[in-house]
Write an enzyme that holds these catalytic residues in place. Sequence first.
Site, mmCIF file in Angstrom:
data_model
loop_
_atom_site.group_PDB
_atom_site.id
_atom_site.type_symbol
_atom_site.label_atom_id
_atom_site.label_comp_id
_atom_site.label_asym_id
_atom_site.label_seq_id
_atom_site.Cartn_x
_atom_site.Cartn_y
_atom_site.Cartn_z
ATOM 1 N N LYS A 22 -12.338 -7.253 20.412
ATOM 2 C CA LYS A 22 -11.090 -6.814 19.752
ATOM 3 C C LYS A 22 -10.958 -5.296 19.827
ATOM 4 O O LYS A 22 -9.915 -4.761 20.195
ATOM 5 C CB LYS A 22 -11.104 -7.240 18.290
ATOM 6 C CG LYS A 22 -10.063 -6.524 17.413
ATOM 7 C CD LYS A 22 -10.113 -6.935 15.966
ATOM 8 C CE LYS A 22 -11.130 -6.204 15.166
ATOM 9 N NZ LYS A 22 -10.695 -4.925 14.598
ATOM 10 N N ASN A 23 -12.028 -4.573 19.501
ATOM 11 C CA ASN A 23 -11.917 -3.114 19.399
ATOM 12 C C ASN A 23 -11.860 -2.425 20.762
ATOM 13 O O ASN A 23 -11.498 -1.257 20.833
ATOM 14 C CB ASN A 23 -13.041 -2.555 18.524
ATOM 15 C CG ASN A 23 -12.840 -2.941 17.075
ATOM 16 O OD1 ASN A 23 -11.754 -3.415 16.707
ATOM 17 N ND2 ASN A 23 -13.862 -2.770 16.269
ATOM 18 N N CYS A 118 -7.084 1.564 3.973
ATOM 19 C CA CYS A 118 -7.214 0.104 3.960
ATOM 20 C C CYS A 118 -8.310 -0.213 2.938
ATOM 21 O O CYS A 118 -8.839 0.677 2.273
ATOM 22 C CB CYS A 118 -7.584 -0.437 5.337
ATOM 23 S SG CYS A 118 -9.277 -0.036 5.781
ATOM 24 N N ARG A 123 -9.538 6.211 5.484
ATOM 25 C CA ARG A 123 -9.266 6.162 6.934
ATOM 26 C C ARG A 123 -8.359 7.307 7.388
ATOM 27 O O ARG A 123 -7.274 7.091 7.927
ATOM 28 C CB ARG A 123 -8.673 4.810 7.321
ATOM 29 C CG ARG A 123 -9.388 3.597 6.791
ATOM 30 C CD ARG A 123 -10.791 3.391 7.330
ATOM 31 N NE ARG A 123 -10.856 3.118 8.722
ATOM 32 C CZ ARG A 123 -10.730 1.901 9.280
ATOM 33 N NH1 ARG A 123 -10.469 0.890 8.502
ATOM 34 N NH2 ARG A 123 -10.817 1.734 10.575
ATOM 35 N N ASP A 308 -19.892 -2.485 11.316
ATOM 36 C CA ASP A 308 -19.141 -3.748 11.388
ATOM 37 C C ASP A 308 -20.045 -4.973 11.256
ATOM 38 O O ASP A 308 -19.530 -6.092 11.202
ATOM 39 C CB ASP A 308 -18.346 -3.835 12.686
ATOM 40 C CG ASP A 308 -17.225 -2.816 12.712
ATOM 41 O OD1 ASP A 308 -16.648 -2.586 13.797
ATOM 42 O OD2 ASP A 308 -16.941 -2.223 11.653
ATOM 43 N N ARG A 400 -7.933 -11.709 11.968
ATOM 44 C CA ARG A 400 -7.709 -10.432 12.652
ATOM 45 C C ARG A 400 -8.773 -10.194 13.710
ATOM 46 O O ARG A 400 -8.559 -9.490 14.681
ATOM 47 C CB ARG A 400 -7.768 -9.275 11.651
ATOM 48 C CG ARG A 400 -6.711 -9.318 10.594
ATOM 49 C CD ARG A 400 -6.688 -8.042 9.797
ATOM 50 N NE ARG A 400 -6.602 -6.881 10.685
ATOM 51 C CZ ARG A 400 -6.449 -5.638 10.250
ATOM 52 N NH1 ARG A 400 -6.387 -5.402 8.957
ATOM 53 N NH2 ARG A 400 -6.364 -4.640 11.077
#
Length: 420
Positions: A22-23, A118, A123, A308, A400
């Site tokens: 994803k990233n 978030c 952030r 993560d 997500r």
Amino acid sequence: MDKIYIKGGRELNGEVTVSGAKNACLTLMPLSILTDEPLKMRNIPELSDINTMKQLLNSLGSNIQSDRSMGFLQIHTKKISNHVAIYDIVRKMRASILVLGPLLAREGRARVSLPGGCAIGARPVDLHLFGLEKMGAKLDLKDGYINASVSGRLQAATIEFPSVSVGATENLIMAASLAKGTTVLINVAREPEIIDLCNCVNSMGGRIEGIGTSKLVIEGVDSLKGTEHKVIGDRIEMGTFMLAPAMAGGKVKIKGCSPIYLRSFIEKLVDTGVDIEFGDDEVIVNRQNDYLNPINVVTEPFPGFPTDLQAQMMALTCLARGKSTLEEKIFENRFMHAPELIRMGARIQVQGGMASVIGVASMKGAPVMATDLRASVSLILAGLASKGETLVSRVYHLDRGYENIEKKLLGCGAEIKRVA
Ligand code: EPZ
């Protein structure tokens, strides 16, 4: 709102293939702005964040074709018809800020909503703006938007980041690729997703040297061509799935990503006593012992232990034989999974950025709530390893970052299903 139901306490055996990272996608997709030729990508996961990025690029004028069944995505940005990244899209997905550097490099102007914070932290994007200003961009923050412009082309610069930032590194790599002159970026993030971005830029005719190190030398070119690029496997998904048999017991092969991208995480998992075999782009995790050793984890930029995977590793330590500690040094509020794990019988104490966990013999299923992407999957892992039933709510967080997670776990013998 969907929920995920798990009946835990079963060993897991089988095979899982992780999706594309994803990233990596969230920086490779805005990269398409840097060329007026088609950028073709393979191994794209079906995730809500990817759809949000498609929506954003569409709004800027990109033509997007995708074949979800094949994980194929083509983004053709012949010309930019709109230079504004609106708040409504940016607030849904902070990585939208990654269109800022490319828009400035291609068009000399951009109006991008500040992403805002978030659940896991404020952030800020000051490091992104710091670097772009060094390259001659004029930035003025008004009404929650970054109004950016540069007269003529961005100018190469030597930029030393005061602290390591994945996103700021990605924005500056893309901006520098089309700037006039040779840019030197110092103290850059070294995540594998950044290596993937640099390799893609070079396959488009870019000239980046020092890939994978903390210093990048980027010779700006006049234009970049289209290319075809296969996205690297998702190392965070691989690490997450490695923890499933480690916690619930059994033997699972996880394919689709090189284990070298998970070295720090794997070192810690080996310390817990779990048996791991390695292949080029696969690992086999086998829970042999009837106990797990406690560990001490500190999250750091790559190649350190990835933030993560902190929530997921915390779930494992809840079942270790003794006291573990997890220090979160990247984000200021990334322990929201702790109260939910405590509801399942875990013994966790949080003090600022430090969590101490006293392992328990077993946890019990319970209704729990997901609060952010990685916290939600730590609850799934705990549910798989706990006796009884677990119901995880607000699983939109999960969608997500994890493609078909219940299907993948079902394939390993888990009793898991999505309930509306
Ligand atoms: C990327 O976020 C990832 N997201 C995050 O993954 C990941 O946790 C993070 O890198 C760290 O590895 C994507 O790639 C889309 P940072 P990013 O800039 O780029 C501070 C997930 O779960 N900072 O490296 O936003 C910041 O507050 C997500 O997939 C500034 O102070 O992370 C944080 O404390 C969550 N100023 C630290 O640096 C800035 O301008 C690291 O942030 C930028 C960041």
